[in-house]
Design a protein around this motif. Structure first.
Motif, PDB file in Angstrom:
ATOM      1  N   LYS A   1      -0.180   2.472  -5.275  1.00 45.93           N
ATOM      2  CA  LYS A   1      -0.129   1.819  -4.660  1.00 45.93           C
ATOM      3  C   LYS A   1       1.438   0.263  -5.602  1.00 45.93           C
ATOM      4  O   LYS A   1       1.758   0.822  -6.515  1.00 45.93           O
ATOM      5  CB  LYS A   1      -1.337  -0.178  -4.354  1.00 45.93           C
ATOM      6  N   ALA A   2       1.043  -0.467  -5.332  1.00 47.04           N
ATOM      7  CA  ALA A   2       2.422  -1.387  -6.030  1.00 47.04           C
ATOM      8  C   ALA A   2       1.994  -2.858  -5.726  1.00 47.04           C
ATOM      9  O   ALA A   2       1.825  -2.844  -4.655  1.00 47.04           O
ATOM     10  CB  ALA A   2       4.007  -1.251  -5.230  1.00 47.04           C
ATOM     11  N   ARG A   3       2.046  -3.575  -6.922  1.00 48.22           N
ATOM     12  CA  ARG A   3       2.212  -5.119  -6.910  1.00 48.22           C
ATOM     13  C   ARG A   3       3.708  -5.783  -7.169  1.00 48.22           C
ATOM     14  O   ARG A   3       4.224  -5.321  -8.432  1.00 48.22           O
ATOM     15  CB  ARG A   3       1.160  -5.389  -7.655  1.00 48.22           C
TER      16      ARG A   3
ATOM     17  N   ASN B   1      12.892 -13.007   4.953  1.00 50.07           N
ATOM     18  CA  ASN B   1      14.551 -12.313   5.937  1.00 50.07           C
ATOM     19  C   ASN B   1      14.282 -10.771   4.402  1.00 50.07           C
ATOM     20  O   ASN B   1      14.987 -10.144   4.813  1.00 50.07           O
ATOM     21  CB  ASN B   1      14.784 -12.911   5.824  1.00 50.07           C
ATOM     22  N   ALA B   2      14.525 -10.833   3.334  1.00 51.24           N
ATOM     23  CA  ALA B   2      15.173  -9.382   2.751  1.00 51.24           C
ATOM     24  C   ALA B   2      14.708  -8.018   2.866  1.00 51.24           C
ATOM     25  O   ALA B   2      14.241  -7.580   2.131  1.00 51.24           O
ATOM     26  CB  ALA B   2      15.094 -10.071   0.839  1.00 51.24           C
ATOM     27  N   ILE B   3      12.509  -8.776   2.886  1.00 50.62           N
ATOM     28  CA  ILE B   3      12.247  -7.934   2.809  1.00 50.62           C
ATOM     29  C   ILE B   3      12.201  -6.448   4.626  1.00 50.62           C
ATOM     30  O   ILE B   3      11.834  -7.144   5.411  1.00 50.62           O
ATOM     31  CB  ILE B   3      10.783  -7.726   2.588  1.00 50.62           C
ATOM     32  N   PRO B   4      12.585  -5.164   4.321  1.00 52.75           N
ATOM     33  CA  PRO B   4      12.125  -4.478   4.859  1.00 52.75           C
ATOM     34  C   PRO B   4      11.210  -4.500   6.233  1.00 52.75           C
ATOM     35  O   PRO B   4      10.849  -4.743   5.871  1.00 52.75           O
ATOM     36  CB  PRO B   4      12.655  -2.756   4.962  1.00 52.75           C
TER      37      PRO B   4
ATOM     38  N   TRP C   1       7.967  -9.518 -12.117  1.00 55.32           N
ATOM     39  CA  TRP C   1       8.203  -7.710 -12.804  1.00 55.32           C
ATOM     40  C   TRP C   1       7.194  -6.998 -12.004  1.00 55.32           C
ATOM     41  O   TRP C   1       6.380  -7.588 -10.681  1.00 55.32           O
ATOM     42  CB  TRP C   1       6.936  -7.853 -14.374  1.00 55.32           C
ATOM     43  N   LEU C   2       7.468  -5.870 -11.820  1.00 57.34           N
ATOM     44  CA  LEU C   2       6.505  -5.232 -10.641  1.00 57.34           C
ATOM     45  C   LEU C   2       5.932  -3.955 -12.189  1.00 57.34           C
ATOM     46  O   LEU C   2       5.749  -3.963 -13.236  1.00 57.34           O
ATOM     47  CB  LEU C   2       8.039  -4.038 -10.000  1.00 57.34           C
ATOM     48  N   ASP C   3       4.740  -3.603 -10.631  1.00 58.17           N
ATOM     49  CA  ASP C   3       4.007  -3.138 -11.434  1.00 58.17           C
ATOM     50  C   ASP C   3       3.602  -1.806 -10.055  1.00 58.17           C
ATOM     51  O   ASP C   3       3.111  -2.160  -9.188  1.00 58.17           O
ATOM     52  CB  ASP C   3       2.592  -3.973 -11.054  1.00 58.17           C
ATOM     53  N   THR C   4       3.512  -0.601  -9.681  1.00 62.39           N
ATOM     54  CA  THR C   4       4.152   0.571  -9.629  1.00 62.39           C
ATOM     55  C   THR C   4       2.383   1.217 -10.357  1.00 62.39           C
ATOM     56  O   THR C   4       3.545   2.854 -10.526  1.00 62.39           O
ATOM     57  CB  THR C   4       5.026   0.792  -9.522  1.00 62.39           C
TER      58      THR C   4
ATOM     59  N   THR D   1       0.649  -1.078  -0.092  1.00 62.54           N
ATOM     60  CA  THR D   1       0.263  -0.151   0.153  1.00 62.54           C
ATOM     61  C   THR D   1       0.446   1.327  -0.298  1.00 62.54           C
ATOM     62  O   THR D   1       0.634   2.437  -0.657  1.00 62.54           O
ATOM     63  CB  THR D   1      -1.002   0.149   1.569  1.00 62.54           C
ATOM     64  N   ASP D   2       2.140   1.308  -0.297  1.00 59.63           N
ATOM     65  CA  ASP D   2       2.578   2.571   0.293  1.00 59.63           C
ATOM     66  C   ASP D   2       4.210   2.364  -0.709  1.00 59.63           C
ATOM     67  O   ASP D   2       4.922   1.605  -0.504  1.00 59.63           O
ATOM     68  CB  ASP D   2       3.985   1.931   2.050  1.00 59.63           C
ATOM     69  N   ARG D   3       3.100   2.634  -1.361  1.00 58.75           N
ATOM     70  CA  ARG D   3       3.992   3.025  -2.855  1.00 58.75           C
ATOM     71  C   ARG D   3       5.338   3.222  -2.490  1.00 58.75           C
ATOM     72  O   ARG D   3       6.664   3.045  -2.823  1.00 58.75           O
ATOM     73  CB  ARG D   3       3.688   3.674  -3.883  1.00 58.75           C
ATOM     74  N   LYS D   4       5.752   4.412  -1.360  1.00 60.32           N
ATOM     75  CA  LYS D   4       6.765   5.670  -1.807  1.00 60.32           C
ATOM     76  C   LYS D   4       8.345   4.503  -0.967  1.00 60.32           C
ATOM     77  O   LYS D   4       9.404   4.815  -1.398  1.00 60.32           O
ATOM     78  CB  LYS D   4       6.976   7.103  -1.142  1.00 60.32           C
ATOM     79  N   ALA D   5       7.545   3.742  -0.456  1.00 58.74           N
ATOM     80  CA  ALA D   5       8.071   2.736   0.430  1.00 58.74           C
ATOM     81  C   ALA D   5       9.040   2.239  -0.147  1.00 58.74           C
ATOM     82  O   ALA D   5      10.245   1.414   0.118  1.00 58.74           O
ATOM     83  CB  ALA D   5       7.777   2.425   2.098  1.00 58.74           C
ATOM     84  N   PHE D   6       7.598   1.554  -1.009  1.00 58.48           N
ATOM     85  CA  PHE D   6       8.096   0.374  -1.834  1.00 58.48           C
ATOM     86  C   PHE D   6       9.241   0.457  -2.774  1.00 58.48           C
ATOM     87  O   PHE D   6       9.958   0.466  -3.150  1.00 58.48           O
ATOM     88  CB  PHE D   6       6.795  -0.396  -2.817  1.00 58.48           C
ATOM     89  N   LYS D   7       9.240   2.045  -3.618  1.00 56.22           N
ATOM     90  CA  LYS D   7      10.414   2.644  -4.877  1.00 56.22           C
ATOM     91  C   LYS D   7      11.407   2.164  -3.561  1.00 56.22           C
ATOM     92  O   LYS D   7      12.630   2.411  -4.117  1.00 56.22           O
ATOM     93  CB  LYS D   7       9.579   3.489  -4.982  1.00 56.22           C
ATOM     94  N   ALA D   8      11.370   2.597  -2.467  1.00 55.36           N
ATOM     95  CA  ALA D   8      12.756   2.812  -1.533  1.00 55.36           C
ATOM     96  C   ALA D   8      13.338   1.720  -1.057  1.00 55.36           C
ATOM     97  O   ALA D   8      14.747   1.407  -1.632  1.00 55.36           O
ATOM     98  CB  ALA D   8      12.959   3.170   0.060  1.00 55.36           C
ATOM     99  N   HIS D   9      13.190   0.391  -2.357  1.00 56.29           N
ATOM    100  CA  HIS D   9      13.900  -0.546  -1.896  1.00 56.29           C
ATOM    101  C   HIS D   9      13.356  -1.962  -2.949  1.00 56.29           C
ATOM    102  O   HIS D   9      13.366  -2.593  -2.932  1.00 56.29           O
ATOM    103  CB  HIS D   9      12.812  -1.745  -0.386  1.00 56.29           C
ATOM    104  N   GLU D  10      13.209  -1.280  -3.953  1.00 58.62           N
ATOM    105  CA  GLU D  10      12.916  -1.999  -5.385  1.00 58.62           C
ATOM    106  C   GLU D  10      14.130  -2.850  -5.923  1.00 58.62           C
ATOM    107  O   GLU D  10      13.726  -3.832  -5.968  1.00 58.62           O
ATOM    108  CB  GLU D  10      12.371  -0.544  -5.804  1.00 58.62           C
ATOM    109  N   GLU D  11      15.181  -2.508  -5.983  1.00 57.24           N
ATOM    110  CA  GLU D  11      15.904  -2.852  -6.008  1.00 57.24           C
ATOM    111  C   GLU D  11      16.525  -4.045  -5.279  1.00 57.24           C
ATOM    112  O   GLU D  11      16.784  -4.753  -5.939  1.00 57.24           O
ATOM    113  CB  GLU D  11      17.761  -1.442  -6.824  1.00 57.24           C
ATOM    114  N   LYS D  12      16.389  -3.712  -3.836  1.00 57.44           N
ATOM    115  CA  LYS D  12      16.436  -5.406  -3.497  1.00 57.44           C
ATOM    116  C   LYS D  12      16.090  -5.833  -3.412  1.00 57.44           C
ATOM    117  O   LYS D  12      15.768  -7.477  -3.829  1.00 57.44           O
ATOM    118  CB  LYS D  12      16.384  -4.400  -2.622  1.00 57.44           C
ATOM    119  N   ILE D  13      14.760  -5.549  -4.069  1.00 58.58           N
ATOM    120  CA  ILE D  13      13.702  -6.931  -4.398  1.00 58.58           C
ATOM    121  C   ILE D  13      13.771  -7.509  -6.005  1.00 58.58           C
ATOM    122  O   ILE D  13      13.527  -8.666  -5.819  1.00 58.58           O
ATOM    123  CB  ILE D  13      11.674  -6.201  -4.721  1.00 58.58           C
ATOM    124  N   GLN D  14      14.148  -6.795  -6.878  1.00 59.65           N
ATOM    125  CA  GLN D  14      14.504  -7.712  -7.899  1.00 59.65           C
ATOM    126  C   GLN D  14      15.712  -7.808  -7.997  1.00 59.65           C
ATOM    127  O   GLN D  14      15.468  -8.851  -8.417  1.00 59.65           O
ATOM    128  CB  GLN D  14      15.044  -6.173  -8.959  1.00 59.65           C
TER     129      GLN D  14
END
Length: 464
Positions: A111-113, A196-199, A104-107, A70-83
């Motif tokens: 929101k983000a998926r 474990n990888a997700i903050p 794939w990522l949908d932002t 639900t928090d797109r801004k927080a997701f974008k901050a960790h997007e590279e790590k998720i990828q």
């Protein structure tokens, strides 16, 4: 006049079927099509929605998984790590592990998926199978039980011998699946790695399976502590197996539990592999050097009265086996089962299995490293090559070699490639390039390079 009741119910069922097959969404590449029908395969606890989907390239059903943030801004901050994490998870390839094909990522604006495609196991979970067995008052077949345990331990041994070890952390009867042919698949392998990888600020969608009261008995006392390790999975495996060697798996001290590799040598499971099974693995390992229908072609020219094997006995008649006593249909089925992973050769395998060349751990972040634009990555080929054919001929002006390469993948897909060879081209460079562009699996690189090298030598050394 109202329609008869049976006819009306029939139309309603057809309408429901059409609704379920309706395409709701497509992947960016157009290969995967999401349907309305939802599935519950236990792949990853915490996934908000899982749908049945169609792989339009392979013509098979897959699972479309969605993880919402639900928090797109927080997701974008960790997007590279998720990828990075998902790029590495796609590389996990084992016949007894549910395959993650693509992500794939949908932002959108708010929101983000994270959307990822996994293999679909239609036959159901171990829990569902055991319920049916109990309902039908049937006893568990000991041979089938041994075969299942061997496949589960084969997958765990593969995961635990990676560097660093991959801990499943969610092994229950809900996350072990059985195919109709007896092939075992472990799902939810990526749950612990992902969680474990997700903050913490992004971990809210991930629900730990241990929170389910019905699954508490699958987890050891040390589960969730900082010091837990691969022994967690051994405890869970023991609870799933519930047989003779359960006590060694359920020892409270995790350091005293056997490894998955060692359990394969337990007297309950261990058996000396037959020459038939060893020969089948050898055949499949080198099948890329043979024509596609080699078994069928060979059987056509065999004299069925010819003696295949003979035992000499002193003082009494010997025993002979002729080719007429062999069922070639059964041989084809046996080779297919071995190829699919139903009969793994784990008893004599090295403690570190092959097939996972990269470490499943995100690289350390360097804030000082400048970010440079990178080209869009090519799709990674996950299917192995089972057969190779190569032909070379000179161009019309006889100034350059033209190469034609036919590759048959494990799902019977034929891939034909052609190329005008340059004097500087090497077999290794060509094979590496085919991996880079997603034409072959990374594990097939050395095999193809050796095959091309032998082809080059054959044609270039031939008299004009």
């Amino acid at each position: 006049m109202a329609a008869p009741e049976p006819a009306r119910r029939g139309r309603e069922r057809e309408d429901e079927s059409e609704d379920e097959s309706e395409i709701l969404e497509e992947s960016p590449c157009g290969r995967w099509q999401k349907r309305r029908e939802q599935v519950n395969q236990g792949n990853m606890p915490g996934i908000q929605s899982t749908f049945l989907a169609m792989d339009t390239e392979e013509g098979v059903e897959v699972v479309w998984n969605e993880l919402h943030f639900t928090d797109r801004k927080a997701f974008k901050a960790h997007e590279e790590k998720i990828q990075t994490m998902f790029e590495q998870l796609v590389l996990v390839d084992h016949p007894n592990i549910v395959k993650l094909h693509k992500y794939w990522l949908d932002t959108p604006e708010s929101k983000a998926r994270v959307i990822f495609i996994t293999e679909y196991v239609s036959s159901g979970s171990l829990k569902q199978f055991l319920k049916k067995t109990k309902k039908n008052h049937k006893a568990m077949n000991a041979r089938a039980w041994k075969r299942w345990c061997t496949q589960i331990l084969s997958a765990l041994s593969f995961l635990h011998s990676c560097n660093p070890p991959i801990i499943h952390g969610n092994l229950t009867s809900d996350t072990i699946f059985i195919q109709h042919n007896g092939l075992i698949k472990i799902g939810s392998v990526w749950h612990r790695v992902f969680s474990n990888a997700i903050p913490d600020d992004l971990r809210s969608p991930i629900r730990a399976e241990r929170e389910e009261q019905r699954n508490l008995h699958f987890f050891p006392p040390e589960y969730g502590r900082v010091a837990d390790g691969t022994a967690v999975d051994i405890f869970s495996f023991g609870m799933c197996a519930l047989e003779e060697f359960i006590l060694s798996c359920l020892v409270l001290d995790p350091a005293c539990r056997p490894s998955a590799h060692n359990l394969l040598f337990h007297r309950v499971l261990f058996e000396v592999h037959s020459l038939k099974l060893l020969a089948a693995h050898c055949f499949i390992q080198h099948q890329y050097l043979m024509p596609e229908n080699v078994v069928e072609e060979k059987t056509k020219v065999i004299d069925l009265n010819m003696v295949m094997a003979e035992i000499h006995r002193t003082g009494r008649p010997g025993v002979q086996w002729r080719y007429s006593e062999v069922s070639f249909l059964e041989l084809d089925k046996f080779l297919e089962d071995v190829r699919n992973g139903i009969y793994p050769l784990m008893n004599f395998a090295a403690s570190r299995p092959l097939g996972l060349p990269r470490v499943l751990a995100p690289p350390p972040e360097d804030a000082r490293k400048a970010k440079t634009p990178t080209p869009e990555p090519f799709d990674v080929e996950t299917r192995k090559v089972v057969q190779m054919q190569c032909n070379m001929e000179m161009n019309e002006d006889r100034a350059q070699w033209h190469l034609t390469l036919l590759l048959v993948l494990e799902d019977k897909l034929h891939r034909q490639l052609s190329y005008d060879l340059l004097p500087t081209d090497s077999s290794k460079d060509l094979a590496t390039e085919l991996v880079h562009y997603g034409f072959i699996h990374e594990d097939d690189c050395e095999k193809l390079a050796a095959f091309l090298e032998s082809t080059f030598h054959k044609y270039r050394s031939a008299p004009p």
